[in-house]
Each structure stands twice: as C-alpha cells, then as structure tokens.
Design a protein around this motif. Sequence first.
Motif, mmCIF file in Angstrom:
data_model
loop_
_atom_site.group_PDB
_atom_site.id
_atom_site.type_symbol
_atom_site.label_atom_id
_atom_site.label_comp_id
_atom_site.label_asym_id
_atom_site.label_seq_id
_atom_site.Cartn_x
_atom_site.Cartn_y
_atom_site.Cartn_z
ATOM 1 N N GLY A 150 53.768 38.038 41.731
ATOM 2 C CA GLY A 150 53.901 38.951 42.857
ATOM 3 C C GLY A 150 52.708 39.866 43.003
ATOM 4 N N ALA A 151 52.664 40.561 44.143
ATOM 5 C CA ALA A 151 51.515 41.401 44.477
ATOM 6 C C ALA A 151 51.322 42.536 43.480
ATOM 7 N N ALA A 152 52.420 43.196 43.088
ATOM 8 C CA ALA A 152 52.304 44.347 42.181
ATOM 9 C C ALA A 152 51.747 43.919 40.828
ATOM 10 N N SER A 153 52.249 42.806 40.310
ATOM 11 C CA SER A 153 51.768 42.285 39.032
ATOM 12 C C SER A 153 50.287 41.924 39.099
ATOM 13 N N ILE A 182 42.047 54.083 28.034
ATOM 14 C CA ILE A 182 42.828 54.321 29.243
ATOM 15 C C ILE A 182 44.153 53.547 29.131
ATOM 16 N N LEU A 183 45.223 54.187 29.559
ATOM 17 C CA LEU A 183 46.556 53.585 29.514
ATOM 18 C C LEU A 183 47.062 53.376 30.937
ATOM 19 N N ILE A 184 47.650 52.197 31.184
ATOM 20 C CA ILE A 184 48.269 51.907 32.480
ATOM 21 C C ILE A 184 49.762 51.714 32.255
ATOM 22 N N ILE A 185 50.576 52.436 33.015
ATOM 23 C CA ILE A 185 52.036 52.316 32.938
ATOM 24 C C ILE A 185 52.530 51.688 34.229
ATOM 25 N N THR A 186 53.203 50.558 34.100
ATOM 26 C CA THR A 186 53.609 49.812 35.280
ATOM 27 C C THR A 186 54.948 49.133 35.052
ATOM 28 N N ASN A 187 55.649 48.831 36.120
ATOM 29 C CA ASN A 187 56.899 48.079 36.033
ATOM 30 C C ASN A 187 56.672 46.575 36.102
ATOM 31 N N TYR A 188 55.472 46.164 36.563
ATOM 32 C CA TYR A 188 55.218 44.739 36.804
ATOM 33 C C TYR A 188 53.886 44.330 36.175
ATOM 34 N N PHE A 189 53.917 43.180 35.505
ATOM 35 C CA PHE A 189 52.694 42.690 34.869
ATOM 36 C C PHE A 189 52.903 41.217 34.534
ATOM 37 N N ALA A 194 67.625 44.466 32.371
ATOM 38 C CA ALA A 194 67.084 43.722 33.516
ATOM 39 C C ALA A 194 68.172 43.399 34.527
ATOM 40 N N SER A 195 67.861 43.639 35.807
ATOM 41 C CA SER A 195 68.802 43.305 36.883
ATOM 42 C C SER A 195 68.057 43.275 38.202
ATOM 43 N N ASN A 196 68.400 42.302 39.052
ATOM 44 C CA ASN A 196 67.895 42.301 40.430
ATOM 45 C C ASN A 196 69.062 42.441 41.406
ATOM 46 N N PHE A 235 36.027 49.869 29.297
ATOM 47 C CA PHE A 235 37.191 50.688 28.988
ATOM 48 C C PHE A 235 38.047 49.945 27.976
ATOM 49 N N ASN A 236 38.628 50.709 27.050
ATOM 50 C CA ASN A 236 39.595 50.151 26.112
ATOM 51 C C ASN A 236 40.978 50.314 26.750
ATOM 52 N N VAL A 237 41.501 49.237 27.323
ATOM 53 C CA VAL A 237 42.685 49.323 28.181
ATOM 54 C C VAL A 237 43.938 48.875 27.437
ATOM 55 N N SER A 238 44.967 49.706 27.516
ATOM 56 C CA SER A 238 46.295 49.316 27.042
ATOM 57 C C SER A 238 47.273 49.454 28.205
ATOM 58 N N VAL A 239 48.319 48.645 28.190
ATOM 59 C CA VAL A 239 49.294 48.587 29.281
ATOM 60 C C VAL A 239 50.695 48.712 28.708
ATOM 61 N N ILE A 240 51.508 49.552 29.328
ATOM 62 C CA ILE A 240 52.936 49.616 29.005
ATOM 63 C C ILE A 240 53.703 49.036 30.178
ATOM 64 N N THR A 241 54.582 48.095 29.898
ATOM 65 C CA THR A 241 55.330 47.403 30.940
ATOM 66 C C THR A 241 56.661 46.949 30.346
ATOM 67 N N PRO A 242 57.680 46.688 31.154
ATOM 68 C CA PRO A 242 58.932 46.178 30.584
ATOM 69 C C PRO A 242 58.775 44.747 30.079
ATOM 70 N N LEU A 243 59.713 44.312 29.245
ATOM 71 C CA LEU A 243 59.790 42.893 28.923
ATOM 72 C C LEU A 243 59.904 42.131 30.230
ATOM 73 N N PRO A 244 59.140 41.049 30.427
ATOM 74 C CA PRO A 244 59.059 40.397 31.739
ATOM 75 C C PRO A 244 60.430 39.913 32.229
ATOM 76 N N ASN A 245 60.750 40.243 33.487
ATOM 77 C CA ASN A 245 62.065 39.897 34.038
ATOM 78 C C ASN A 245 62.062 39.725 35.550
ATOM 79 N N TYR A 246 60.942 40.026 36.202
ATOM 80 C CA TYR A 246 60.879 40.050 37.670
ATOM 81 C C TYR A 246 60.384 38.698 38.208
ATOM 82 N N PRO A 247 60.946 38.146 39.319
ATOM 83 C CA PRO A 247 61.923 38.780 40.224
ATOM 84 C C PRO A 247 63.367 38.361 39.974
ATOM 85 N N ASN A 248 63.636 37.561 38.906
ATOM 86 C CA ASN A 248 64.967 36.996 38.732
ATOM 87 C C ASN A 248 65.961 37.950 38.076
#
Length: 387
Positions: free
Chosen positions: A16-19, A4-11, A76-78, A34-47
């Motif tokens: 934060g709550a989403a992560s 199973i693959l999870i695609i997320t913006n936060y991890f 990355a930008s906030n 489950f064999n879990v893999s995650v796709i996420t951006p290079l960590p940058n949130y919330p700064n």
Amino acid sequence: MKDILIITNYFPPETGAASNRIFHLAEGLQKNNFNVSVITPLPNYPNGRIFEGFRGRFKHTSTENNLTIHRLWIYASNSKNKILRLIAMLSYSFSLIWFFMWNKIPKTVIIQSPPLLVAFTSVFFLRSKKRKVILNVSDLWPLAGLELRAFKKNYSYRLLEKIERFNYKNSNLVLGQSEEILTHVKSIFPEKETFLYRNFPDFEVSLPNHKKNPSEKLKLVYAGLLGIAQGIYKLCLELDYSNIEFHIYGAGAEQSLIENLIKNNPEFNIIYHGEVSRQELHQILTKYDVTIIPLLNRIYGSVPSKIFEYARLGMPMLYFGGGEGENIINKYKLGWIAESSNYQHLNLIISNLGTKKLQLKSSKKIQEVALENFDFSKQLNKLIKLI
C-alpha cells in the motif's frame, strides 16, 4: 552518522501507499548517512491478521536493507466495528509506551499520522526540548473521517480535534503530503514550520516503448486498497460496461463484496485478479489502456499517491476524486478528470476515450513530466536540510 527513529503503523512486507512512502523515506535517509530505526506493528495490513512467521510474538527486531526494524505487538483487526478498531490502535499505543520505557530514543523522531491516537501517544511521550519531533501527516483526521461519514460532530469528534491540535502544537516540524494539509495546519498554528512532502516514488523504470493495440473494449484498471474511502464496490455498480473491461487488483474491506458482485452479475465485465506485489504490478499495469483513481467522496487534504507512481510508469489516468489531486492531473496533463461523485459524467468521459484520444496522451510524455517534476531525491535533499 545521525540517529533517527521513524514511528509508523505501516511498513513492508505490508503493501500500500503508506507502507511504500515510509519505506522509501527510511531507505532514502539511510543512504544519506542516517542511522535509521523503525517502529511498526507486527505486519497485518490490509487483512487484519498477523502475517505468518510473525504470529505468537510480542516483539520482533531485525535488520533489513541496513534499517533496524522493531515490530511490536498489536491486536490486529480490519473490522468496520469502531470499538475493535479503537482496541487495535490502543494495543499498538500500549506497545509503543512499553518500548519507550525500555529503550533509548534518538534525538530526532519522525511520527506518521494518522492513526491519530498512535501519533498522540508518540508525541505525548517523546516531546522534549532536547528532541526534534517531526509529524508526517498523510491525511487530515478527524476531518477526513467526518467527510467519509465515519464520524459525527459530537463529543468524541471534538476530543479527536483536541488530540489533533496537541500533535501539531508539540511537533517541531509538520510534513504534509498536500498543500491542503499544510494550509489546515497553518490555519491552527500560523507560525508552525511545515514542509510539503509528496509521496514521490523511488524506483527505476525504462521509457515505455510499446504501442497499444486497438481493442473492441477499453481496458480500464484499478490497483490498490479496496477500502471504504476508494469506493470500488460502488464504482463497480455504477460503471457502464457496454464498451469497457474493468480489471481490479488489490485487497481490503470491500473485497468480498466485489467478489460476490462479480459472481452474481456475470453481465458486469469485471475481472478481479487478487493482490500482487508492487514489482509485479508495475509490469502488469502498462498492459491496460487507462488506470482509474477514484475516491468515494472528495476528501480535503487527500492526494492519492497513485498519481505520482502511475505518472512515473507513463500510465494515462482517469481521476475521479476532486480536490488537489484533480488540480495535479490538470496542471501536468496526466490524463482526464471526471466530476467527483458524478457517475454519469464518469461514464461519459469513459465512453469518449477512444483509441484516437488515448494516443494523444503519450505514455512517454507523461513519464518525462514525472521524472522532471516528481523527483524523490530532490525532495528528500530539501527535507534533510530541515532535520
């Protein structure tokens, strides 16, 4: 073992709550074979800045807690600038397309939404009769943006509505963290399969056994994102400090505004503690009398996940956001309600929170309610039957 693959913006290591929500989902699935893999951006949130150790990379793959984590490049930008935010979302979308082209994708994919454009990219490229696409909706965009006055009802808004509908239509299952989200989805696609998936916490706690000592001032605390939706800066301006101390933990877009406000208004009894880890926060929060959960404006579909986390800690809550969150506080007797956006009523409620009333809101009772009604494992087991 099912892939199973999870695609997320936060991890994690982002906070934060989403992560937290996506990490617990991934970890829970992994523990259930489950064999879990995650796709996420290079960590940058919330700064809005790539974390040290990840800078200068286009991709970073690692195994953490038996999860395979693919971290992809993002601009990355906030910034509050809409163009820069759009560029950030598009950059991650392009990274996702590149990943899809060169990697084998599992037959089951969970896609986090919002961001709407990132979810659209994932749904558009991964929809297939042979693949199950599960859309995990935590907030209703673009409707939430309209209520936050970030959008106007123009051509761009109508385009985002079309993207939203495309995402729902081409998903096999829609998860929503509120009843309002599921009602909204059903109003568009009545036959769509949906599932209520709350952001229930998954951490071990001991029953609270401390007693709160009566103090001269009520110790009110807020912990979380210092963003536009939460409205902490305005809250700081509107609170009556005659009988309270207001303690703040977190980071975000309004951080500098709050820091300057404290510096220029020493008569405001505000103490800003910066950002701490989630584990530290769990130890810190119970030192305070009441935690406040505010929203600048009532947002349809939004249920702050803090409700479930604080209940598990046994923290009495003061809810100031309206909507479904208000109903949950009332139903389970987790604290007090102040009318959404009515700061006069908020100050009245706070002024009435004397030591006697606080003692009526038993920390142990709140925690017992949480353990019985907000159970992560029971909810996850129901979800697994649908995957």
